[in-house]
Design a protein around this motif. Structure first.
Motif, PDB file in Angstrom:
ATOM      1  N   VAL A 110      43.110  21.349 -33.820  1.00 21.21           N
ATOM      2  CA  VAL A 110      42.577  21.907 -32.578  1.00 21.21           C
ATOM      3  C   VAL A 110      41.592  23.038 -32.849  1.00 21.21           C
ATOM      4  O   VAL A 110      40.510  23.100 -32.243  1.00 21.21           O
ATOM      5  N   PHE A 111      41.960  23.937 -33.760  1.00 21.05           N
ATOM      6  CA  PHE A 111      41.122  25.106 -34.026  1.00 21.05           C
ATOM      7  C   PHE A 111      40.128  24.872 -35.167  1.00 21.05           C
ATOM      8  O   PHE A 111      39.220  25.660 -35.364  1.00 21.05           O
ATOM      9  N   GLY A 112      40.329  23.778 -35.876  1.00 17.35           N
ATOM     10  CA  GLY A 112      39.449  23.520 -37.004  1.00 17.35           C
ATOM     11  C   GLY A 112      40.044  24.073 -38.293  1.00 17.35           C
ATOM     12  O   GLY A 112      40.786  25.058 -38.297  1.00 17.35           O
ATOM     13  N   LYS A 113      39.709  23.431 -39.381  1.00 12.68           N
ATOM     14  CA  LYS A 113      40.231  23.868 -40.672  1.00 12.68           C
ATOM     15  C   LYS A 113      39.521  25.138 -41.127  1.00 12.68           C
ATOM     16  O   LYS A 113      38.363  25.367 -40.788  1.00 12.68           O
ATOM     17  N   PRO A 114      40.231  25.972 -41.903  1.00 13.02           N
ATOM     18  CA  PRO A 114      39.594  27.213 -42.400  1.00 13.02           C
ATOM     19  C   PRO A 114      38.364  26.877 -43.234  1.00 13.02           C
ATOM     20  O   PRO A 114      38.383  26.006 -44.103  1.00 13.02           O
ATOM     21  N   GLY A 115      37.290  27.578 -42.941  1.00  9.97           N
ATOM     22  CA  GLY A 115      36.043  27.349 -43.650  1.00  9.97           C
ATOM     23  C   GLY A 115      35.230  26.209 -43.088  1.00  9.97           C
ATOM     24  O   GLY A 115      34.089  26.003 -43.511  1.00  9.97           O
ATOM     25  N   GLY A 116      35.813  25.459 -42.161  1.00 12.59           N
ATOM     26  CA  GLY A 116      35.090  24.338 -41.564  1.00 12.59           C
ATOM     27  C   GLY A 116      34.421  24.735 -40.253  1.00 12.59           C
ATOM     28  O   GLY A 116      34.361  25.919 -39.875  1.00 12.59           O
ATOM     29  N   LYS A 117      33.951  23.736 -39.544  1.00 19.21           N
ATOM     30  CA  LYS A 117      33.283  23.974 -38.276  1.00 19.21           C
ATOM     31  C   LYS A 117      34.301  24.347 -37.210  1.00 19.21           C
ATOM     32  O   LYS A 117      35.316  23.675 -37.041  1.00 19.21           O
ATOM     33  N   ALA A 118      34.028  25.442 -36.506  1.00 16.45           N
ATOM     34  CA  ALA A 118      34.946  25.917 -35.470  1.00 16.45           C
ATOM     35  C   ALA A 118      34.856  25.016 -34.238  1.00 16.45           C
ATOM     36  O   ALA A 118      33.791  24.507 -33.895  1.00 16.45           O
ATOM     37  N   VAL A 119      36.019  24.840 -33.596  1.00 17.53           N
ATOM     38  CA  VAL A 119      36.087  24.039 -32.373  1.00 17.53           C
ATOM     39  C   VAL A 119      35.797  24.944 -31.181  1.00 17.53           C
ATOM     40  O   VAL A 119      36.306  26.076 -31.097  1.00 17.53           O
ATOM     41  N   SER A 120      34.987  24.463 -30.236  1.00 18.40           N
ATOM     42  CA  SER A 120      34.612  25.289 -29.089  1.00 18.40           C
ATOM     43  C   SER A 120      35.814  25.561 -28.194  1.00 18.40           C
ATOM     44  O   SER A 120      36.811  24.826 -28.202  1.00 18.40           O
ATOM     45  N   ARG A 121      35.698  26.620 -27.444  1.00 20.94           N
ATOM     46  CA  ARG A 121      36.785  27.009 -26.530  1.00 20.94           C
ATOM     47  C   ARG A 121      36.995  25.945 -25.455  1.00 20.94           C
ATOM     48  O   ARG A 121      38.135  25.685 -25.037  1.00 20.94           O
ATOM     49  N   ALA A 122      35.903  25.327 -25.008  1.00 21.56           N
ATOM     50  CA  ALA A 122      36.036  24.276 -23.987  1.00 21.56           C
ATOM     51  C   ALA A 122      36.818  23.081 -24.541  1.00 21.56           C
ATOM     52  O   ALA A 122      37.656  22.508 -23.845  1.00 21.56           O
ATOM     53  N   ASP A 123      36.576  22.716 -25.795  1.00 28.74           N
ATOM     54  CA  ASP A 123      37.314  21.601 -26.394  1.00 28.74           C
ATOM     55  C   ASP A 123      38.785  21.946 -26.552  1.00 28.74           C
ATOM     56  O   ASP A 123      39.668  21.100 -26.349  1.00 28.74           O
ATOM     57  N   ARG A 124      39.071  23.187 -26.920  1.00 31.29           N
ATOM     58  CA  ARG A 124      40.481  23.604 -27.041  1.00 31.29           C
ATOM     59  C   ARG A 124      41.158  23.603 -25.678  1.00 31.29           C
ATOM     60  O   ARG A 124      42.332  23.200 -25.550  1.00 31.29           O
ATOM     61  N   ALA A 125      40.435  24.046 -24.653  1.00 31.43           N
ATOM     62  CA  ALA A 125      41.006  24.013 -23.296  1.00 31.43           C
ATOM     63  C   ALA A 125      41.258  22.583 -22.848  1.00 31.43           C
ATOM     64  O   ALA A 125      42.267  22.295 -22.188  1.00 31.43           O
ATOM     65  N   ARG A 126      40.357  21.670 -23.223  1.00 28.93           N
ATOM     66  CA  ARG A 126      40.550  20.262 -22.863  1.00 28.93           C
ATOM     67  C   ARG A 126      41.781  19.692 -23.580  1.00 28.93           C
ATOM     68  O   ARG A 126      42.574  18.950 -22.987  1.00 28.93           O
ATOM     69  N   ALA A 127      41.954  20.053 -24.841  1.00 29.48           N
ATOM     70  CA  ALA A 127      43.127  19.580 -25.580  1.00 29.48           C
ATOM     71  C   ALA A 127      44.416  20.164 -25.004  1.00 29.48           C
ATOM     72  O   ALA A 127      45.432  19.463 -24.854  1.00 29.48           O
ATOM     73  N   ALA A 128      44.389  21.460 -24.652  1.00 29.72           N
ATOM     74  CA  ALA A 128      45.576  22.080 -24.057  1.00 29.72           C
ATOM     75  C   ALA A 128      45.890  21.460 -22.702  1.00 29.72           C
ATOM     76  O   ALA A 128      47.065  21.227 -22.356  1.00 29.72           O
ATOM     77  N   GLY A 129      44.855  21.178 -21.905  1.00 27.67           N
ATOM     78  CA  GLY A 129      45.080  20.517 -20.619  1.00 27.67           C
ATOM     79  C   GLY A 129      45.681  19.140 -20.779  1.00 27.67           C
ATOM     80  O   GLY A 129      46.544  18.730 -19.994  1.00 27.67           O
ATOM     81  N   GLY A 130      45.243  18.404 -21.807  1.00 29.20           N
ATOM     82  CA  GLY A 130      45.831  17.095 -22.049  1.00 29.20           C
ATOM     83  C   GLY A 130      47.304  17.184 -22.396  1.00 29.20           C
ATOM     84  O   GLY A 130      48.117  16.360 -21.948  1.00 29.20           O
ATOM     85  N   LEU A 131      47.696  18.182 -23.190  1.00 30.79           N
ATOM     86  CA  LEU A 131      49.113  18.373 -23.508  1.00 30.79           C
ATOM     87  C   LEU A 131      49.912  18.737 -22.261  1.00 30.79           C
ATOM     88  O   LEU A 131      51.040  18.257 -22.074  1.00 30.79           O
ATOM     89  N   LEU A 132      49.344  19.568 -21.408  1.00 33.93           N
ATOM     90  CA  LEU A 132      50.050  19.924 -20.171  1.00 33.93           C
ATOM     91  C   LEU A 132      50.245  18.694 -19.292  1.00 33.93           C
ATOM     92  O   LEU A 132      51.329  18.489 -18.726  1.00 33.93           O
ATOM     93  N   LEU A 133      49.195  17.886 -19.162  1.00 33.70           N
ATOM     94  CA  LEU A 133      49.319  16.682 -18.323  1.00 33.70           C
ATOM     95  C   LEU A 133      50.349  15.713 -18.883  1.00 33.70           C
ATOM     96  O   LEU A 133      51.031  15.024 -18.122  1.00 33.70           O
ATOM     97  N   ALA A 134      50.458  15.647 -20.203  1.00 31.80           N
ATOM     98  CA  ALA A 134      51.401  14.702 -20.804  1.00 31.80           C
ATOM     99  C   ALA A 134      52.848  15.054 -20.485  1.00 31.80           C
ATOM    100  O   ALA A 134      53.720  14.180 -20.532  1.00 31.80           O
ATOM    101  N   HIS A 135      53.124  16.324 -20.157  1.00 30.36           N
ATOM    102  CA  HIS A 135      54.495  16.756 -19.875  1.00 30.36           C
ATOM    103  C   HIS A 135      54.647  17.231 -18.437  1.00 30.36           C
ATOM    104  O   HIS A 135      55.645  17.889 -18.105  1.00 30.36           O
ATOM    105  N   PHE A 136      53.663  16.904 -17.598  1.00 29.74           N
ATOM    106  CA  PHE A 136      53.698  17.302 -16.189  1.00 29.74           C
ATOM    107  C   PHE A 136      53.978  16.076 -15.334  1.00 29.74           C
ATOM    108  O   PHE A 136      53.421  15.004 -15.569  1.00 29.74           O
ATOM    109  N   VAL A 137      54.865  16.213 -14.350  1.00 33.49           N
ATOM    110  CA  VAL A 137      55.277  15.090 -13.515  1.00 33.49           C
ATOM    111  C   VAL A 137      55.189  15.507 -12.051  1.00 33.49           C
ATOM    112  O   VAL A 137      55.598  16.617 -11.687  1.00 33.49           O
ATOM    113  N   VAL A 138      54.670  14.608 -11.224  1.00 35.88           N
ATOM    114  CA  VAL A 138      54.610  14.796  -9.766  1.00 35.88           C
ATOM    115  C   VAL A 138      55.562  13.795  -9.134  1.00 35.88           C
ATOM    116  O   VAL A 138      55.425  12.588  -9.352  1.00 35.88           O
TER     117      VAL A 138
END
Length: 708
Positions: A110-138
Motif C-alpha cells: 500500500v505504501f510502497g517498498k522502502p526506496g521505491g516509488k511512493a504510493v499517492s495518498r489518493a491511492d492509499r485512500a482508495r485501498a483503505a476504502g476498499g477494505l472498509l467496503l469488504a467488511h461493511f454490511v447494509v
C-alpha cells in the motif's frame, strides 16, 4: 429410499464417522486459530419525503409515492466507494499501517517498498476504502424505513469509529448532494436571468425605436386595484377617438333635442309656457282682460276707462308676442349651434378614424415587438421568483437521513462462534462422509444384497452362504448346526425344486473368476447329498488349478485328465472319502490343452458311465471368464450352478459370464451368493435369521427360553 440411505450409511459408518471427526477437528482448529472479530452496528432512518420549513420547493422534484427504487438507491449510496474513501480519509486510515496489517494487507503493498516509488495518498485512500467496503454490511429492515449498518474488524474501537463516521458522512453527503443540486439550479437560473435581461433590453430598445420612427404614442398601462383589473397600454389616437366619439354622440343628442324644441309652433308654445316672463305677462293680461270684460257689462266700449283697459290689454298682447318671438329666435340659434357642433365633431371623428386605421397598420410590427418584450419580461419574472425560492429552500438544509441508534463499542466478539462452527463442521463432515460413502457405493459394483441377484443377473437366487469370519469352512460344514451348513441345506432344498424330478442328476458348479467359493460350494453340495444316503461322485473338472483333492486330503495322481486323454480305467481313479456314499474323481495331471480334452466325446461318455453307478454327478468346473473349459463342461450336464462372491464380484462381469453360459445352451439353475455379510447388505435384516437358531438347545429349556 430412506431405508436404503440408512443402510448405506450403516455399512460405510466408519467412513462417515472418520470424515465427521476429521471435519470437527478441522473446525475446532480453525476456530481456535481465527482472529476474533468485533461488529459494531448503527440504525439509520431514511425518509422518503423530505420535510421543509418553508412553503417553497427545491430544485429536485419530489414524489409522494413510496417506491422500492428510492430505497435501493439509498442502500447503493451507503455502499458507494466514494463514501468509503471519505470515511477512510476522515479517520486517517490511509496513513495507518496497523489498519492494513489488521486485515492481512502488507503495508509495502500500500505504501510502497522502502526506496521505491511512493504510493499517492489518493491511492492509499482508495485501498483503505476498499477494505472498509469488504467488511461493511447494509441490512434493511423489511416493511420499514430503518436500515442497519455494521462493520466488522479485529479492533472493537475501530469498528465503532467506522460505523459512527459512516453514519455522519452519509448524512453530510446527502446534505451536500442536495446543496450541490440547488447550487447548480441557482447557477443555471442566474445565467438564464442574465440572458433574459439582455433580451429584454434589446426588445425594449427595438420597440421604442420603432414607435419613435413610426410616430406611435401609447398611453401607459395602469395597475389594477383591489376592486378590479387595470387597463392595458393604449394608443393616444385611439384614446382621442374614443373621447371624440363620446362627444359626437353628445352633440348629436343635443342637436336632436334642439331640433325637437324648434320643430313647429307647438314647440315654441311649449317653450313659452315654461318661460316665467311670458307666464307673468299672460297672467297680467288675463287680469286686465277680466277687468275690461266687467267694465263692458256696465259701460260702452268708448267709455274712457274701458278704452284705457283695452289699450293696456293690447300692449300686454304685444309684449307676449315679442317674448314668444324672442324665445323662438333663441331656439333657432341653439339648434343651429348644435348642428354646427355636431358637424365639426363628426368631421374630427372621421379624421381620427382614418388616423387610427393607419396606426393599426403601423402597429402590427409594434405589437410583435411589444409581445416579445412582454414574453421576455414574464419569463424573467418567473425565473426570478424561482431563483428566490431555490435560494430560500437551499439555505434551510432539511435532511431526510437521521441516526436512530448510534454504534456502541462491541463487548464480545461476533466471530468466530465455537458452537456454530462445530455444528457446521459436524454437518459438513456428515455430508462429506455420506457423499464419500455414496461414491464408494457407486464405485462398488459388487452384489451386496440378495435381492440384486435376479434384478441384475436375470437368474433366480438359489441360496445365500454366510461368510465364515474365522476357521476352516470345511470344518464348519461338518457341523450340521453351523450357519454355513444351514445355508447349504437351504441351497439343497431350493435345488430340489429346480427340475421336475428333483435335484439334477449331473451338476456343474462354476463362477466368473477364481476364489469365489466355487470349490467349497461344490464339496458342500456333494457332502450334503451323500448324507442323504445318495450315491454322489465329486469330479474336479478344474484341470488348470485343481483344489478338491486338498479339501478331502487326497493325492492328485490320476484323474479326469487321464480318462479324457484315453485311459479307460476310470473306476481305478475314483477315491472314497470319509463321508459315506461320497466318492471323488480328482483332476489328474495338468494337460497340455484342457479344452481339447473337454471337447472330445469322452466327457459325455464319462457322465453316461458314472450315471449307472451314482445318483448324482457334481463337477467342480473352472471359472468362466477367459477360459473355454467351463462352457464345454456345462453344455454336457443337466444343470449348472453359478457362484457369485457377494460384495466382490462385479455385476457386469457376472452378467457376462452367465450370458456366455446361456449361449452354450447351458441350463443355469440359479446363483449361489457366497461369503455374504449381512451387516454390509443394503437393508441389513432377515438374511441371517435362523442360521444359528436352536444351536444352544442342549443347554436346557431355561437357556433356550432365555435365548428366545
Amino acid at each position: 429410499m430412506l431405508t436404503q440411505v440408512l443402510s448405506i450409511v450403516r455399512r460405510r459408518k466408519w467412513i462417515v464417522i472418520g470424515t465427521t471427526v476429521g471435519a470437527i477437528l478441522i473446525g475446532l482448529l480453525a476456530t481456535l486459530l481465527m482472529t476474533p472479530q468485533y461488529t459494531a452496528e448503527a440504525t439509520l432512518e431514511i425518509q422518503r419525503e423530505t420535510g421543509s420549513f418553508v412553503k417553497v420547493e427545491g430544485a429536485a422534484q419530489k414524489d409522494n409515492v413510496v417506491d422500492q427504487e428510492f430505497y435501493q438507491t439509498q442502500y447503493g449510496l451507503l455502499q458507494s466507494q466514494s463514501l468509503a474513501e471519505r470515511v477512510a480519509t476522515d479517520l486517517r486510515l490511509q496513513d495507518n499501517r496497523q489498519f492494513f496489517e489488521m486485515f492481512g494487507v502488507k503495508p509495502d503493498d500500500v505504501f510502497g517498498k522502502p526506496g521505491g516509488k511512493a504510493v499517492s495518498r489518493a491511492d492509499r485512500a482508495r485501498a483503505a476504502g476498499g477494505l472498509l467496503l469488504a467488511h461493511f454490511v447494509v441490512r434493511p429492515e423489511r416493511l420499514s424505513r430503518l436500515v442497519n449498518i455494521t462493520f466488522t474488524s479485529p479492533d472493537p474501537d475501530l469498528s465503532k469509529r467506522v460505523v459512527d463516521a459512516w453514519s455522519a458522512d452519509f448524512v453530510k453527503v446527502t446534505l451536500e448532494r442536495r446543496f450541490d443540486t440547488t447550487a447548480y439550479a441557482r447557477n443555471f437560473l442566474e445565467g438564464r436571468l442574465a440572458q433574459l435581461r439582455t433580451r429584454i433590453d434589446e426588445s425594449q430598445r427595438r420597440l421604442v425605436d420603432y414607435a419613435s420612427r413610426e410616430g406611435i404614442v401609447n398611453l401607459p398601462a395602469t395597475a389594477g386595484t383591489a376592486g378590479g383589473p387595470g387597463t392595458p397600454e393604449r394608443s393616444l389616437a385611439a384614446d382621442d377617438l374614443s373621447a371624440l366619439n363620446q362627444e359626437l354622440a353628445q352633440a348629436t343628442a343635443d342637436r336632436i333635442k334642439a331640433e325637437s324644441r324648434l320643430s313647429g309652433q307647438g314647440g315654441a308654445v311649449v317653450e313659452a309656457l315654461s318661460n316665467p316672463a311670458i307666464n307673468s305677462l299672460r297672467q297680467k293680461r288675463a287680469e286686465v282682460a277680466a277687468d275690461y270684460a266687467r267694465m263692458l257689462v256696465q259701460f260702452e266700449p268708448g267709455y274712457p276707462p274701458a278704452k284705457a283697459l283695452k289699450s293696456q290689454r293690447d300692449q300686454l298682447d304685444q309684449s307676449i308676442a315679442r317674448e314668444e318671438a324672442r324665445v323662438q329666435g333663441s331656439l333657432t340659434q341653439n339648434y343651429q349651434a348644435s348642428v354646427q357642433r355636431e358637424r365639426a365633431v363628426s368631421d374630427r371623428v372621421g379624421s381620427l378614424k382614418t388616423g387610427v386605421l393607419d396606426l393599426r397598420r403601423r402597429s402590427i410590427q409594434y405589437d410583435i415587438y411589444q409581445r416579445d418584450v412582454d414574453t421576455n419580461q414574464q419569463l424573467y419574472d418567473a425565473l426570478l421568483q424561482r431563483y428566490k425560492e431555490i435560494g430560500v429552500a437551499g439555505g434551510v438544509g432539511v435532511n431526510n437521513i437521521s441516526v436512530v441508534d448510534a454504534a456502541d463499542r462491541p463487548q464480545y466478539p461476533s466471530s468466530p462462534h465455537m458452537k456454530i462452527n462445530l455444528a457446521l463442521a459436524t454437518l459438513a463432515g456428515l455430508l462429506i462422509g455420506a457423499g464419500i460413502a455414496f461414491l464408494f457405493e457407486r464405485i462398488d459394483q459388487g452384489i451386496a444384497d440378495p435381492s440384486e441377484v435376479e434384478a441384475h443377473l436375470g437368474v433366480p437366487l438359489l441360496g445365500t452362504i454366510p461368510k465364515v469370519s474365522s476357521g476352516d469352512p470345511i470344518e464348519a460344514l461338518r457341523d450340521i448346526k453351523s450357519p454355513m451348513s444351514e445355508a447349504y441345506i437351504s441351497l439343497q432344498t431350493n435345488l430340489s425344486f429346480s427340475t421336475d424330478h428333483g435335484i439334477a442328476r449331473s451338476l456343474a458348479v462354476t463362477s466368473s473368476r477364481p476364489a469365489e467359493g466355487k470349490s467349497t460350494t461344490t464339496y458342500a453340495l456333494a457332502h450334503l447329498l451323500a448324507r442323504q444316503r445318495r450315491r454322489v461322485i465329486l469330479i474336479d473338472a478344474d484341470m488348470r488349478s485343481p483344489s478338491i483333492h486338498h479339501l478331502v486330503n487326497l493325492k492328485n495322481e490320476a484323474g479326469l485328465s487321464n480318462y479324457l486323454a484315453g485311459d479307460d480305467a476310470v473306476h481305478a481313479m475314483i477315491h472314497t472319502t470319509g463321508t459315506e456314499m461320497l466318492s471323488v474323481l480328482t483332476a489328474g495331471h495338468h494337460p497340455p490343452s484342457a479344452p481339447e480334452l473337454l471337447s472330445s466325446g469322452r466327457l459325455a461318455q464319462l457322465i453316461q458311465t458314472l450315471s449307472l453307478d451314482y445318483d448324482h454327478i457334481v463337477f467342480d468346473a473352472p471359472p468362466v471368464m477367459g477360459l473355454a473349459d467351463a462352457p464345454l463342461i456345462v453344455s454336457k450336464v443337466e444343470g449348472t450352478i453359478f457362484v457369485v462372491e457377494s460384495h466382490a464380484t462385479q455385476r457386469g462381469v457376472a452378467s457376462v459370464a452367465i450370458d456366455r453360459l446361456i449361449s452354450t445352451n447351458a441350463n443355469v439353475l440359479g446363483v449361489v451368493l457366497t461369503k455374504f455379510d449381512p451387516k454390509r447388505a443394503h437393508y441389513g435384516y432377515g438374511y441371517d435369521y435362523g442360521y444359528g437358531y436352536g444351536s444352544n438347545a442342549e443347554s436346557g429349556p431355561d437357556s433356550e427360553k432365555a435365548g428366545r
